[in-house]
Structure formats: structure tokens, C-alpha cells
Enzyme design. Structure first.
Site, PDB file in Angstrom:
ATOM      1  N   ASP A 184       0.840  -1.341   0.152  1.00 57.64           N
ATOM      2  CA  ASP A 184       0.073  -0.066  -0.019  1.00 57.64           C
ATOM      3  C   ASP A 184       1.100   1.249   0.127  1.00 57.64           C
ATOM      4  OD1 ASP A 184      -1.683   2.034   0.676  1.00 57.64           O
ATOM      5  OD2 ASP A 184      -2.729   1.195   2.150  1.00 57.64           O
ATOM      6  N   VAL A 185       0.866   1.946  -0.970  1.00 56.33           N
ATOM      7  CA  VAL A 185       1.774   3.047  -1.122  1.00 56.33           C
ATOM      8  C   VAL A 185       1.587   4.293  -0.144  1.00 56.33           C
ATOM      9  CG1 VAL A 185       2.527   2.598  -3.740  1.00 56.33           C
ATOM     10  CG2 VAL A 185       0.481   4.267  -2.829  1.00 56.33           C
TER      11      VAL A 185
ATOM     12  N   ASN B 160       3.559   4.779 -10.023  1.00 56.61           N
ATOM     13  CA  ASN B 160       2.182   4.602 -10.827  1.00 56.61           C
ATOM     14  C   ASN B 160       0.827   4.801 -10.070  1.00 56.61           C
ATOM     15  OD1 ASN B 160       0.814   3.877 -13.416  1.00 56.61           O
ATOM     16  ND2 ASN B 160       0.452   2.251 -12.231  1.00 56.61           N
TER      17      ASN B 160
ATOM     18  N   TYR C 143      -7.919  15.196  -7.425  1.00 55.02           N
ATOM     19  CA  TYR C 143      -7.122  14.364  -8.461  1.00 55.02           C
ATOM     20  C   TYR C 143      -6.334  15.220  -9.219  1.00 55.02           C
ATOM     21  CZ  TYR C 143      -5.647  11.541 -12.199  1.00 55.02           C
ATOM     22  OH  TYR C 143      -5.070  10.645 -13.018  1.00 55.02           O
TER      23      TYR C 143
ATOM     24  N   LYS D  89      -2.130  15.357  -9.227  1.00 58.01           N
ATOM     25  CA  LYS D  89      -1.271  15.076 -10.184  1.00 58.01           C
ATOM     26  C   LYS D  89      -0.319  16.268 -10.470  1.00 58.01           C
ATOM     27  CE  LYS D  89      -2.079  11.394 -10.747  1.00 58.01           C
ATOM     28  NZ  LYS D  89      -1.153   9.961 -10.870  1.00 58.01           N
TER      29      LYS D  89
HETATM   30  N1  NAD Z   1      -5.844   6.043 -17.644  1.00 58.40           N
HETATM   31  C1  NAD Z   1      -5.612   7.271 -17.879  1.00 58.40           C
HETATM   32  O1  NAD Z   1      -6.465   7.741 -18.808  1.00 58.40           O
HETATM   33  C2  NAD Z   1      -4.870   8.139 -17.217  1.00 58.40           C
HETATM   34  C3  NAD Z   1      -4.603   9.498 -17.590  1.00 58.40           C
HETATM   35  C4  NAD Z   1      -3.592  10.297 -17.035  1.00 58.40           C
HETATM   36  C5  NAD Z   1      -2.932   9.859 -15.765  1.00 58.40           C
HETATM   37  N2  NAD Z   1      -2.916   8.497 -15.560  1.00 58.40           N
HETATM   38  C6  NAD Z   1      -2.024   7.940 -14.437  1.00 58.40           C
HETATM   39  O2  NAD Z   1      -1.763   6.849 -14.836  1.00 58.40           O
HETATM   40  C7  NAD Z   1      -1.530   5.954 -13.579  1.00 58.40           C
HETATM   41  C8  NAD Z   1      -2.140   4.686 -13.894  1.00 58.40           C
HETATM   42  O3  NAD Z   1      -3.638   4.890 -14.168  1.00 58.40           O
HETATM   43  P1  NAD Z   1      -4.626   3.745 -14.496  1.00 58.40           P
HETATM   44  O4  NAD Z   1      -5.635   4.281 -15.393  1.00 58.40           O
HETATM   45  O5  NAD Z   1      -3.708   2.665 -15.120  1.00 58.40           O
HETATM   46  O6  NAD Z   1      -5.077   3.390 -13.124  1.00 58.40           O
HETATM   47  P2  NAD Z   1      -5.783   2.063 -12.650  1.00 58.40           P
HETATM   48  O7  NAD Z   1      -6.989   2.546 -11.869  1.00 58.40           O
HETATM   49  O8  NAD Z   1      -6.226   1.194 -13.835  1.00 58.40           O
HETATM   50  O9  NAD Z   1      -4.745   1.254 -11.811  1.00 58.40           O
HETATM   51  C9  NAD Z   1      -4.294   1.761 -10.662  1.00 58.40           C
HETATM   52  C10 NAD Z   1      -3.867   0.591  -9.837  1.00 58.40           C
HETATM   53  O10 NAD Z   1      -3.052   1.086  -8.534  1.00 58.40           O
HETATM   54  C11 NAD Z   1      -3.392   0.246  -7.615  1.00 58.40           C
HETATM   55  N3  NAD Z   1      -3.582   1.066  -6.317  1.00 58.40           N
HETATM   56  C12 NAD Z   1      -4.550   1.705  -5.876  1.00 58.40           C
HETATM   57  N4  NAD Z   1      -4.283   2.081  -4.397  1.00 58.40           N
HETATM   58  C13 NAD Z   1      -3.091   1.644  -4.106  1.00 58.40           C
HETATM   59  C14 NAD Z   1      -2.483   1.810  -3.065  1.00 58.40           C
HETATM   60  N5  NAD Z   1      -2.728   2.544  -1.984  1.00 58.40           N
HETATM   61  N6  NAD Z   1      -1.259   1.182  -3.041  1.00 58.40           N
HETATM   62  C15 NAD Z   1      -0.885   0.420  -4.166  1.00 58.40           C
HETATM   63  N7  NAD Z   1      -1.542   0.255  -5.319  1.00 58.40           N
HETATM   64  C16 NAD Z   1      -2.722   0.986  -5.306  1.00 58.40           C
HETATM   65  C17 NAD Z   1      -4.687  -0.500  -7.937  1.00 58.40           C
HETATM   66  O11 NAD Z   1      -4.872  -1.814  -7.418  1.00 58.40           O
HETATM   67  C18 NAD Z   1      -4.566  -0.409  -9.294  1.00 58.40           C
HETATM   68  O12 NAD Z   1      -3.842  -1.866  -9.918  1.00 58.40           O
HETATM   69  C19 NAD Z   1      -1.983   6.756 -12.514  1.00 58.40           C
HETATM   70  O13 NAD Z   1      -0.995   7.412 -11.793  1.00 58.40           O
HETATM   71  C20 NAD Z   1      -2.953   7.839 -13.126  1.00 58.40           C
HETATM   72  O14 NAD Z   1      -3.007   8.890 -12.113  1.00 58.40           O
HETATM   73  C21 NAD Z   1      -4.193   7.647 -16.194  1.00 58.40           C
END
Ligand code: NAD
Length: 258
Positions: free
Chosen positions: A65-66, A92, A164, A168
Site C-alpha cells: 500500500d503506497v 504509478n 485528483y 497530479k
Molecule cells: N488511464 C488514464 O487515462 C490516465 C490518464 C492520466 C494519468 N493517468 C495516471 O496513470 C496511472 C495509472 O492509471 P490507470 O488508469 O492505469 O489506473 P488503474 O486504476 O487502472 O490502476 C491503478 C492501480 O493502482 C493500484 N492501487 C490503488 N491504490 C493503491 C495503493 N494504495 N497502493 C498500491 N497500489 C494501489 C490499484 O490496485 C490498481 O492496480 C495513475 O497514476 C493515473 O493517475 C492515467
């Protein structure tokens, strides 16, 4: 192979972009540590580690858990003990704006929870990675590389999504701070700011009006795919990325260009 024998920790690699980076890095020869609160992909399918192992790659799962310094500390220590060094740390993990709200409707609990995972989590990851990387020899030009996941949101406003967007923006700043302070130690720190990436997880992020808004903001004639982010991360993780420090690389189909 572009990451032969390199050791990489990716937080939040059970799902989405973290999972795509893990799969790609493993194909490129890396030992991948999936650090997540769960192994279950939000979008469904086989756990990341199982898929990598089945393909002959190297991976292990560490529950992490980060928001917990103790967890992040343990994962980095275990990784260095097992593999000898930490080459790349990818911060991430995030919680989506599980219920996105503008300022006036943002509860203190929602604010604190979002900041705890998205920003404090990245702080923990950066701090523990720098501690470990400073102890190891330079390989190529660097002792180690950190990649943080920022967002196009937080560079420009995240409509109706206060906590959010602020989290970011903080990640982008943290990237510059670490890059500035630890370049002398040959620690590379950059971020990726994805645009709208379709991970297949459903929920608010993939509601029709959210997709329509994203399409209206994205000049490129499609939305992003997880492999778009994995390709950019692979470049930043590799020795090919030289003299790039403190950069927040938009991989957004032009969202931030207009
Ligand atoms: N998908 C997009 O469109 C998008 C756009 C901009 C930025 N991002 C960024 O990219 C990254 C990944 O996004 P995504 O869409 O793949 O997210 P996602 O929700 O699909 O995956 C997030 C992962 O983080 C894990 N997680 C959640 N809380 C946690 C914790 N406390 N400790 C450890 N792990 C934890 C979850 O279990 C999950 O596996 C994020 O930082 C997000 O802000 C995504």
C-alpha cells in the site's frame, strides 16, 4: 532487449498502465516487481505476474500500500536484497477520483485519501528509491531512474475533479524537485503525463460523457492505449534516455497542445 537484467518496481501494476508497463518491461528482459494492494486486474484477466511468468519472464508480486512508508520501505529493501540493485522505480499507483467532485463538494476525507495515494505514495516511492539508488554503482550514466505518473489533468485543470488534479500537479512538481536535487547523484527522475488512455476498467473514467469530452480534447484521431504509455516509459527507463531530467513527458495525443 532494452532492459536486460534490470530490476524495476512498478507500483499499481496489477491493472491498467502499470500492468502494461510491467508486461512490456518483462519482454525487454527486466525483473519486474508488481507492488500493489491486489493482484486482480481491474479490467479483468490473468494477474500480471502470472502472465509474465507464463511467457518466460521474471516477475514477483509484493503486497504494498503506497500510503504506507513501512510497505514501500519493505518492498524496496526486499527487492535490493533479492536482485542486488533497484534500476528503475515507477510510481504509478493511484486511486481514481472515485467520485470526482469540484472544490465545494470535495470532502476532507476524499481530499486526504486522494492525496495520500496519489501524492504521498509518489513521495514515499521517490524517497525510498533515492535512498537505495544512492548506495549503488553508476551503470551507463545513471545510478537509477525514477518515472512518476502525472497526468494531463493537473497541468491543465481537471474539470470538476479537484483532489485528483491537485494530486497530479503535485506529482509533476515532485518530479522536478527530485530531478533538481539528486542529479548530482546521477539519479534520473522524469514523469509521464498521459492523456486519456482507455484501460478497459469501466467506472467513471469510461462513462460515455467522459469519453466524449476526452475525444473533444484530443486532436489525434483516437484515444490512448496502455501500450502508448508503456512505450514512453520504456524509453525513459532505458539507457537511451540521456540528459533528460525533470521532464514531464505528455503522451496525450495533443491534449495539452491546444
Ligand atoms: N488511464 C488514464 O487515462 C490516465 C490518464 C492520466 C494519468 N493517468 C495516471 O496513470 C496511472 C495509472 O492509471 P490507470 O488508469 O492505469 O489506473 P488503474 O486504476 O487502472 O490502476 C491503478 C492501480 O493502482 C493500484 N492501487 C490503488 N491504490 C493503491 C495503493 N494504495 N497502493 C498500491 N497500489 C494501489 C490499484 O490496485 C490498481 O492496480 C495513475 O497514476 C493515473 O493517475 C492515467
Amino acid at each position: 532487449m532494452r532492459l536486460p537484467g534490470k530490476t524495476v518496481i512498478i507500483t499499481g501494476a496489477a491493472s491498467g498502465l502499470g500492468r502494461a508497463m510491467a508486461l512490456r518491461f518483462a519482454v525487454e528482459g527486466a525483473n519486474v516487481v508488481v507492488a500493489d494492494v491486489t493482484q486482480t486486474p481491474r479490467e479483468g484477466g490473468e494477474p500480471t505476474v502470472d502472465r509474465i511468468l507464463r511467457s518466460g519472464g521474471s516477475a514477483r508480486y509484493e503486497r504494498c500500500d503506497v500510503t504506507s512508508w513501512t510497505d514501500v520501505d519493505r518492498v524496496v529493501s526486499d527487492t535490493v536484497d533479492r536482485y542486488g540493485r533497484l534500476d528503475v522505480m515507477v510510481n504509478n499507483a493511484m486511486i481514481t477520483s472515485y467520485d470526482p467532485k469540484p472544490l465545494l463538494e470535495t470532502s476532507v476525507e476524499q481530499w486526504e485519501r486522494t492525496l495520500a495515494v496519489n501524492l504521498t505514495g509518489a513521495f514515499h516511492g521517490c524517497k525510498r528509491a533515492v535512498q537505495a539508488m544512492r548506495e549503488q554503482e553508476v551503470e551507463g550514466e545513471a545510478r537509477g531512474r525514477i518515472i512518476n505518473l502525472a497526468s494531463q489533468l493537473g497541468i491543465v485543470a481537471a474539470p470538476g475533479n479537484c483532489a485528483y488534479g491537485v494530486s497530479k500537479a503535485g506529482v509533476a512538481y515532485l518530479t522536478r524537485q527530485v530531478a533538481r536535487d539528486y542529479a548530482k547523484d546521477r539519479i534520473v527522475c522524469n514523469a509521464i503525463a498521459p492523456g486519456k488512455i482507455m484501460t478497459g476498467k469501466g467506472g467513471h473514467a469510461e462513462l460515455p460523457h467522459v469519453i466524449a469530452f476526452s475525444e473533444s480534447r484530443t486532436p489525434w484521431p483516437r484515444l490512448g492505449l496502455p501500450d502508448d504509455i508503456a512505450a514512453a516509459a520504456l524509453f525513459l527507463a532505458s539507457d537511451e534516455a540521456t540528459f533528460i531530467q525533470g521532464e514531464v513527458l505528455a503522451v496525450d495525443g495533443g491534449w495539452l497542445a491546444s
